[in-house]
Write a protein that holds these residues in place. Sequence first.
Motif, PDB file in Angstrom:
ATOM      1  N   GLU A  93      19.786  63.934  -9.613  1.00 23.07           N
ATOM      2  CA  GLU A  93      19.581  65.153 -10.399  1.00 23.07           C
ATOM      3  C   GLU A  93      18.304  65.111 -11.234  1.00 23.07           C
ATOM      4  N   ARG A  94      17.451  64.123 -10.960  1.00 29.46           N
ATOM      5  CA  ARG A  94      16.210  64.036 -11.737  1.00 29.46           C
ATOM      6  C   ARG A  94      15.269  65.163 -11.333  1.00 29.46           C
ATOM      7  N   THR A  97      12.136  69.157 -15.307  1.00 26.51           N
ATOM      8  CA  THR A  97      12.585  69.726 -16.582  1.00 26.51           C
ATOM      9  C   THR A  97      13.375  68.705 -17.404  1.00 26.51           C
ATOM     10  N   ASN A  98      14.041  67.747 -16.745  1.00 26.27           N
ATOM     11  CA  ASN A  98      14.760  66.760 -17.542  1.00 26.27           C
ATOM     12  C   ASN A  98      13.992  65.441 -17.716  1.00 26.27           C
ATOM     13  N   ARG A 100      11.507  63.505 -20.070  1.00 26.19           N
ATOM     14  CA  ARG A 100      11.074  63.621 -21.453  1.00 26.19           C
ATOM     15  C   ARG A 100       9.619  63.211 -21.597  1.00 26.19           C
ATOM     16  N   HIS A 142      11.953  58.274 -11.853  1.00 22.74           N
ATOM     17  CA  HIS A 142      12.418  59.615 -12.232  1.00 22.74           C
ATOM     18  C   HIS A 142      11.478  60.684 -11.656  1.00 22.74           C
ATOM     19  N   GLU A 271      17.218  57.671 -22.350  1.00 17.38           N
ATOM     20  CA  GLU A 271      16.521  58.058 -21.128  1.00 17.38           C
ATOM     21  C   GLU A 271      16.493  56.871 -20.162  1.00 17.38           C
TER      22      GLU A 271
END
Length: 273
Positions: A93-94, A97-98, A100, A142, A271
């Motif tokens: 699901e990386r 938008t997620n 950081r 990520h 994270e």
Amino acid sequence: MARIASNIVSVIGVFGQILESQKRQCPAHGEFTDFLTGLGKARSAAWSGCQLCADEKRVEADRVEQEALTRENARRAIESRIGRSCIPPRFAERSFTNFRAGNHGQKSALAICAEYAESFPAHAQRGRSLMLLGNVGTGKTHLAAAIGNHVMREFGMTALYVTAGAVIRHVKASFDRDTAHNEVQAYQLFAAPDLLILDEVGVQNATEFERTVMFELVNSRYEAMKPTIVISNRGRDELPTYMGDRVVDRLRENGGKLILFSWESQRGNGEGA
Ligand SMILES: [Zn+2]
């Protein structure tokens, strides 16, 4: 009897009676007859337009659908061969938008990777690769997973995630007489996807054999003009020890970018990776 006949005509009218026809010019096909057809109350009357244009549109739509089907079959074939582990569950699901992005380096890495993903078909056409280098926990995997996810979801293209160690094991296994795949097939598996994400380069021992495998892998993709994203905890100067000089050169060709993840680990900071 006359009444029944008129009812039938009005019924036909509902499904598309030709109300009017006109000769018109199509810029591509010259003169054609344009038909105004009534579609009843549901939709108002509409002109048919050039029939040859309509045919061409249909053929093109069929071709696009066929292409999507072929790509989907290729993706399924890869998945069934390596399991559904294209992207590790932890990174499934990386996305961009997620991720950081606090400091300048993170923002810059995010911008380069997002652009690479959004213009992937153009980058792929030139076989343009990426190298993500830096410490553990800086978000390399990520961002690579986000690129892979985007490429699969938005373009229906194939992306394969694999560690350098898994590639080396897969090639080594091909020497075994009991293994179903031979050496050529071992490389073909990694040469097939539109995008290959090669993680954990430099974790292995840097033997001559391992360098040869890395060279064969990247070179087969380079020759097919297919991009590879190489992820490593090693620095720019150390990478040739694990991949060979020529591999690093090939990854930089056609505008291939190298991104340095030089900030501190973000792990334990809410994270992962
Ligand atoms: Zn036309």
